[in-house]
Structure formats: structure tokens, C-alpha cells
Design a protein around this motif. Sequence first.
Motif, short mmCIF file in Angstrom:
data_model
loop_
_atom_site.label_atom_id
_atom_site.label_comp_id
_atom_site.label_asym_id
_atom_site.label_seq_id
_atom_site.Cartn_x
_atom_site.Cartn_y
_atom_site.Cartn_z
N ILE A 31 6.23 4.67 0.52
CA ILE A 31 6.06 6.12 1.62
C ILE A 31 6.48 7.11 0.68
O ILE A 31 7.50 7.01 0.14
N VAL A 32 5.65 8.17 0.59
CA VAL A 32 5.91 9.57 0.29
C VAL A 32 6.01 10.30 1.51
O VAL A 32 5.01 10.60 2.20
N LEU A 33 7.15 10.78 1.47
CA LEU A 33 7.50 11.86 2.76
C LEU A 33 7.52 13.10 2.47
O LEU A 33 8.34 13.75 1.63
N VAL A 34 6.61 14.15 3.02
CA VAL A 34 6.71 15.37 2.59
C VAL A 34 7.00 16.33 4.13
O VAL A 34 6.32 16.07 5.05
N ARG A 40 7.13 5.58 -10.74
CA ARG A 40 8.42 5.04 -11.09
C ARG A 40 9.31 4.69 -9.88
O ARG A 40 10.19 4.02 -9.67
N THR A 41 9.41 5.81 -9.08
CA THR A 41 10.22 6.20 -7.90
C THR A 41 9.95 5.05 -6.90
O THR A 41 10.86 4.45 -6.28
N LEU A 42 8.66 4.89 -6.52
CA LEU A 42 8.01 3.91 -5.52
C LEU A 42 8.39 2.68 -6.22
O LEU A 42 8.93 1.71 -5.31
N GLN A 47 0.92 -1.12 0.06
CA GLN A 47 0.06 0.03 0.13
C GLN A 47 0.86 1.14 0.01
O GLN A 47 1.99 1.21 0.16
N THR A 48 0.35 2.41 -0.32
CA THR A 48 0.94 3.70 -0.53
C THR A 48 0.45 4.66 0.63
O THR A 48 -0.74 4.73 0.90
N PHE A 49 1.53 5.04 1.72
CA PHE A 49 1.13 6.01 2.52
C PHE A 49 2.02 7.27 2.25
O PHE A 49 3.03 7.25 1.85
N VAL A 50 1.26 8.33 2.31
CA VAL A 50 1.72 9.78 2.16
C VAL A 50 1.98 10.23 3.82
O VAL A 50 0.88 10.49 4.43
N VAL A 51 3.11 10.83 4.00
CA VAL A 51 3.39 10.91 5.39
C VAL A 51 3.48 12.62 5.36
O VAL A 51 4.72 12.73 4.92
N GLY A 52 2.87 13.58 5.92
CA GLY A 52 3.15 14.91 6.13
C GLY A 52 3.92 15.10 7.69
O GLY A 52 3.40 14.87 8.62
#
Length: 449
Positions: free
Chosen positions: A59-62, A163-165, A26-31
Amino acid sequence: MSTVFNFTFVPWFRSVAPYIHKFRNQTFVVGIAGEAIAAGKLPNLAQDLALIQSMGVRIVLVHGFRPQVNEQLRAKGHPSRTHLGMRITDEVALDCAQEAAGQLRYEIEAAFSQGLPNTPMAGATVRVLSGNFITAQPVGVIDGIDFQHTGQVRRVDVAGLMRTLDMGAMVLLSPFGFSPTGEAFNLNMEEVATSVAIALQADKLLFITEVPGIRVQPHEAASPDNPIDTELPLAQAEQILAACGPALQPSDTGFYLQYCVRACKGGVERSHILPFAVDGALLLEVYVHDGIGTMVVDEKLESLREAHADDVGGILQLIEPFEQDGTLVKRSRTEIERDIANYTLIEHDGVIFGCAALYPYPEAKTAEMAALTVSPHSQGQGDGEKLLKRIEQRARLLGLESLFVLTTRTMHWFIKRGFAPVDADWLPEARKRKYNWDRRSRVLVKRLN
């Protein structure tokens, strides 16, 4: 000592395992709010994020940088100006934002590179990649005020992020965007995280902030361990937000809630507000049933339903500890498989947290409710009453006049809910023949009006 540890670790790990399976791929975006980094929380957050990624989560981290930019402005003797909760970014403020972003990206990448012995980072290889994934446009002039280099998200490079993930890397985004002409814009971390989560149709959006979550209203019952609404349906979240008024500041209740609502309406199933002040808040929110912060959902994740054959294993796992301590009579897999249509379940996020079975005796116009079980992880939240009401409803639909239970330990719970003790001779003849006189269970009956 090791025996005690085993008794605490093994049940805990078993309770966590379903979430590990569920969130894999799964994909999580974390701010992460800049305040969390300023408070020294980055090392532990990096360890927790690395741990979550090692279990197969993308994970995408902002990162945010409000306090860091303010510090840079103070050092230069330049005022910090905001309007409607947004920074007015002049040339000096843009320069400070770029310096702060560069420093924070360096610190974050360094934190993910520390494979320290005896920590969750031991042996971990976390590749962190950044890029120009956000196209921005100027906010422009609002209320006669020119926001200058303050921007808003115009487009998210979904293909590039995917692509990066897919490479197994963690994506790190600063709250910056660039116009097609190469102009840089200072963005809001919360807007970037929300826009990315919607664009990716992420499974979760999580904000790690100075705000502990949405506090329950005074008239509502709150857990003494956590005075926070741990789950808010979207409609209720919108009601709370409507009462907050416009021009929300980052410390306001509705500031993060507005982005959770927007994400939820944009197709992100679950959005969370977590307190960075609680160590391990991210792990507690993701892998513990009730979490630690507030989760906004488009619909209640909990479902009350009748069981089917695929649920047999989950029921066995749920009732086994209660059979071992004598609370429940032992039931074999064969027996549960045979009677599976009699069972009602409470399921939360794909995990069974409660069950009860209905055994009718039509000739006596009554039925037995058996195997009423609620997981220790969700006791005290009304799940037992929900199951009881559903079993009563099923009994009424069958035209039955009463419901009875046999119990050795929970008699007072049933009495509070309208059951009355009777002699074992009251039981229907078919049930009386199976009554275990050695167990000496109390019989309680409730009339169904």
C-alpha cells in the motif's frame, strides 16, 4: 446463536477468499481526501488499511489536506484563493500547507500505531515510512495568474518506493514535492496519487472521498441498495467526463473521474471512487463482487467463455448450494470433468459467478440446457440471460432447432424468455430414458429461429 453465525460467516468467508488470494502481493495506491480525516474517519480507515496490508497487499497511502489548509488560513485571517480547481499557494498558504501536512502525518502515523484490543489492529505492526519520493515543478502562470508555490509532479522515485514496499512498510505521502534545488511545492493529492499509481503500474488506484461515486443516469436501471455505476468502461467514463466541462471543483462529478481516466489510460487497470461516508467502503470495494463505489476499467472485467478442465473445482463450488437445496440435480466431479466442454461460464475478476451446460440430441434437432446457475452475489444483474443467449448461440451453430430445460422451481423465469411448457413425452428418447419421474421436473421448450 452460534449455528446462525456459522451459516452466515462460512459462506461469506468462502466468497471473500478468492479475492484475498488474487490481491496478495499486488500494489494499491490509496488517496484519502482531507475531508475524510476532518470527518473523523481516520481510525476506521487505518484499521481497514492495516487489515488489507496484513493480507499481503502493498500500500502507498496519499493524504489530502484541503479543509485543513483552509482552516489554517481562516485562523490567520488569510483568504483561500483557487483557480481552475487548484489552490494559488502564496507564502502564507505554503506555510499553512506545511503545518497541516505535518499535523496530518503525525495523526496518520499515530492511527497505525494503535494495536487496540478487540479491533482489527490488535497485534498488528504496521510500519509507516515517508520520504522525498516526489520531484515537483511549478505550475507557473495560467490565464495571467501566478500560482506561485503550487506545483505539479515532475518525477516519481519508483526505485525508492519499491525498496520501501519490499521492506513490508506502508508508504505515506503528503501532497508535497521538492524541486532539485530544494524548493517546496504544494501539490494536488489526486495528481500525486495518480502519478504514483501510473509510475508503479499499480494494480489499483482508490480514492476515498466525499463523492459517493458516479451516479447512474435517470434512464438506467439502478439497484435500490446502491444508485451508483459500480463499473464504468473507460470509453463511457470519458464520455461522462467530456460532458462535465473544464475547471472541475472537488465536489463536481468529474473531478475524481478525470484522475481515474488518466490512471486507466496510463496502465492502471482499475481506478475507484469510494464514499468515506460508508463505514468499511474500502473493504466492500476490494473484497465484495460489486463493490460500493465506482470502478473505471479499461475493459469489462467480466468474461463469458467456454469452460476448461481447470474450472471443474469452481463449477462444483458454485452449484453445490443449489444441489443441496434441491434446485439442481446433483452432479459428481467425474461427470463434470467428463462433460466440461459442454459448459459455458461467466467469470468476473478470476472468479466463476455463473455457468450453464449444453447437451445436444442431434437426432431430434434439439439440446438440453442444464445446470444454469448464477451466484447469489450477482443475481439480478442479467448474468442468467447472458448465459442463456450464449447457450442458444452454441445450439444454433450445431444446427439445432430447439432448446429445452427441466426445472422444478424456475419455470416462470424461462417462460418470460420464450420457453413454453410441454409434456415430458416430448423429450428425445435418449433423454426420456433418464427422466426422473419422482422429481416431476417441468419440461419447457424454446424454438430457435
